[in-house]
Design an enzyme around this catalytic site. Structure first.
Site, PDB file in Angstrom:
ATOM      1  N   ASP A  90     -25.944 -75.472 -27.680  1.00  0.00           N
ATOM      2  CA  ASP A  90     -25.164 -76.542 -28.280  1.00  0.00           C
ATOM      3  C   ASP A  90     -25.865 -77.892 -28.124  1.00  0.00           C
ATOM      4  OD1 ASP A  90     -24.676 -76.827 -25.562  1.00  0.00           O
ATOM      5  OD2 ASP A  90     -22.514 -77.128 -25.773  1.00  0.00           O
ATOM      6  N   SER A  97     -23.244 -74.023 -20.048  1.00  0.00           N
ATOM      7  CA  SER A  97     -24.110 -74.950 -20.771  1.00  0.00           C
ATOM      8  C   SER A  97     -25.473 -75.055 -20.088  1.00  0.00           C
ATOM      9  CB  SER A  97     -23.419 -76.309 -20.893  1.00  0.00           C
ATOM     10  OG  SER A  97     -24.114 -77.156 -21.762  1.00  0.00           O
ATOM     11  N   ASP A 132     -26.742 -72.243 -24.079  1.00  0.00           N
ATOM     12  CA  ASP A 132     -25.755 -71.823 -25.083  1.00  0.00           C
ATOM     13  C   ASP A 132     -25.993 -72.499 -26.431  1.00  0.00           C
ATOM     14  OD1 ASP A 132     -24.872 -74.314 -24.023  1.00  0.00           O
ATOM     15  OD2 ASP A 132     -22.846 -73.933 -24.731  1.00  0.00           O
ATOM     16  N   ASP A 156     -30.527 -75.789 -25.040  1.00  0.00           N
ATOM     17  CA  ASP A 156     -30.033 -75.335 -23.744  1.00  0.00           C
ATOM     18  C   ASP A 156     -29.519 -73.900 -23.859  1.00  0.00           C
ATOM     19  OD1 ASP A 156     -27.635 -75.730 -25.067  1.00  0.00           O
ATOM     20  OD2 ASP A 156     -26.670 -76.828 -23.456  1.00  0.00           O
TER      21      ASP A 156
END
Length: 576
Positions: free
Chosen positions: A309, A146, A307, A305
């Site tokens: 999400d 993340s 990834d 961010d």
């Protein structure tokens, strides 16, 4: 087995990966670092397994990835053959070792004759969530850490509903993972066998197109976007991560034409060279976007961010500068617009519901109530929001409209069962277009919300306590708060406390107890007599203890002063 013995097993393993062997030799120079790498295995928390990349059972490496995947394979081996054949979708982000970890997972599954569907290149976490349901797979694996710093990587497991595994299933998976005594001895399909096995399938554009088709449905007022989309000036930065390809296509598809990418941060970079931390919660992550925004006279700055999400945003102030919004403020703007637009269009269901975590702002609750919409609280972790969505789609009691966590995670449409920054990117641009049509900015819209509902302010602080000693400090702090329940914070009396571990709500004056109808979690939440709430919880994925504060004041200054007093009082807890 002692950590010293485990270390010796690794050091003596002749087939140890050459890079890890070199790192292990360097690690041996520091007793403290060596112990930290081997004293305990990585655990599954609220967002899976996450850790520093390197050798050791407490690190992310090909062997700990194999161990986690072996646990999943053992779980799948118990399923009926037809279920097992549905396989596992695997995606990965832009971090160091992510492609390697993805393929190690696929090779581990293949050894068990379990097919995998591996994305051809990096993809956002929400697309992985979508792909699990789209391909009707049994599970999904996302290789990501993340928004953590560059030295980290991680491993998330998704169930067949597309959501991260809830505790009951994650605990079962963990049992299988712990059955694997030695991660060094896990067999995987050899590279020369992969091509002929037919078990590892490479996927890409077909899933991208299907996901983007669903993203089209996020737009609420197509007429508004068609009118204003060509004029809205937007700066977008994927912070060196996965968001660019899908995010750029999603914006264009929706009808937003005047957006620009931050060029220095548009390229995938595992070292996240331009930022100290690739975290859209951190105002420093917007440095490049703000500079470009001023040059472009942008209405809105958005960052996702690595990834994709989580999503952060900065709004233009009256003086032309930019202010980074909190996750709660972004959620409030989205909820207010979404419910208003659907109410005007006549598409807001009578049984509409929004979902949020127990540590998120109560401002969206007040907004939703004004539209006759119920708010339901769940534990921290988007898996709990996903569980509720599945429950409502099964029993029909509610229609899901929006879900969020204060930590910059939002979901608008349930074709994804996790935080989705791509959906949010499109909707937040629409909200900005709505205010631009009225000659206003998102900053103006937020001030209007405060004037109507009260000046809500929230603050999250995290104290990092590393290693074995840190873990003990966190444990001692939580047990201390349970044994000696605080009667006040900053001089304001506590009315009642919710202990999600004992699953009890306790009124302090009468000592009356009520059951909490939620799963167990190591969280304490205090409600004060002036309407303030405070929550304390250890992080599920990082060596941190987090403190959450939520207040409401009659003015902005009053609310800020309340937060400052409480923050100073809470600071003493970790210094005692």
């Amino acid at each position: 087995m002692s950590w010293e013995k485990i270390y010796q097993n690794w050091a003596n393993f002749e087939e140890l990966d050459s890079d890890l062997k070199a790192q292990l030799n360097n690690l041996a120079l520091s007793q403290a670092e060596l112990e930290d790498a081997f004293y305990a295995p990585l655990e599954f928390g609220t967002a899976g397994m996450r850790g520093i990349i390197g050798p050791g059972i407490n690190r992310m490496n090909i062997y700990t990835v194999r161990q986690a995947t072996e646990g999943l394979a053992l779980l799948m081996d118990l399923q009926e053959p037809e279920i097992k054949k549905r396989g596992v979708v695997i995606a990965y982000d832009s971090r160091h070792m992510s492609p390697d970890f993805a393929m190690e997972a696929a090779r581990t599954l293949a050894y068990h004759n379990i097919p995998s569907f591996v994305f051809e290149s990096l993809r956002p976490t929400p697309e992985l969530s979508f792909a699990v349901r789209h391909l009707e797979s049994f599970a999904g694996i996302m290789i990501t850490a993340s928004h953590n710093p560059a030295k980290y990587n991680g491993y998330k497991v998704y169930g067949e509903d597309g959501g991260q595994m809830p505790p009951v299933h994650a605990d079962r998976l963990t049992e299988f993972v712990r059955q694997v005594d030695n991660p060094l001895q896990i067999p995987v399909l050899r590279e020369e066998e992969v091509k002929h096995s037919g078990l590892i399938h490479i996927i890409g554009e077909e899933v991208d197109s299907a996901y983007l088709k669903k993203i089209k449905t996020v737009t609420v007022n197509e007429k508004l976007v068609a009118e204003m989309g060509k004029d809205l000036r937007l700066v977008y930065t994927p912070l060196h991560g996965t968001g660019r390809m899908i995010g750029e296509r999603a914006l264009r598809q929706a009808g937003f034409e005047k957006f620009v990418l931050v060029p220095e941060q548009a390229v995938a970079d595992p070292d996240f060279t331009t930022v100290k931390s690739p975290n859209p919660e951190d105002p420093a992550a917007f440095e490049y976007a703000m500079k470009l925004g001023e040059e472009e006279n942008a209405d809105l700055l958005i960052a996702t961010d690595p990834d994709a999400d989580r999503l952060g945003a900065a709004v233009r102030l009256p003086d032309g500068k930019y202010q980074v919004l909190t996750g709660n403020q972004i959620a409030s703007l989205l909820v207010d617009y979404l419910l208003q637009a659907k109410q005007v269009a006549g598409t807001l269901p009578e049984n509409a519901v929004i979902l949020k975590s127990i540590v998120s702002s109560e401002l969206p609750t007040a907004i939703a109530k004004s539209y006759g919409v119920e708010t339901v609280n769940v534990l921290t972790g988007f898996k709990f929001i996903a569980e509720k969505i599945e429950e409502y789609e099964t029993n029909g009691n509610h229609t899901f409209e929006f879900g969020f966590e204060e930590s910059y995670g939002y979901l608008i449409k349930s074709f994804v069962r996790d935080k989705d920054a791509i959906q949010t990117l499109v909707l937040l641009a629409e909200v900005a277009a709505f205010y631009k049509k009225q000659g206003q900015t998102l900053y103006d819209g937020l001030q209007a919300i405060f004037e109507k509902f009260g000046f809500y302010q929230e603050k999250t602080t995290a104290v990092t306590l590393d290693g074995i000693k840190g873990a003990e400090q966190i444990k001692t702090l939580m047990s201390g708060l349970r044994e000696n329940v605080p009667t006040d914070f900053a001089g304001v009396s506590v009315v009642y406390v919710e202990d999600f571990d004992t699953q009890k709500k306790i009124e302090l004056s009468s000592h009356l107890e009520e059951p909490l109808n939620m799963p167990r979690a190591n969280v304490l939440k205090y409600y004060l007599e002036d309407g303030t709430w405070i929550a304390v919880r250890p992080s599920g994925t990082e060596p941190k203890i987090k403190f959450y504060v939520g207040v409401v004041g009659q003015t902005f200054d009053e609310a800020i002063a309340k937060v400052a007093k409480l923050e100073a009082d809470l600071k003493n807890l970790t210094q005692e």
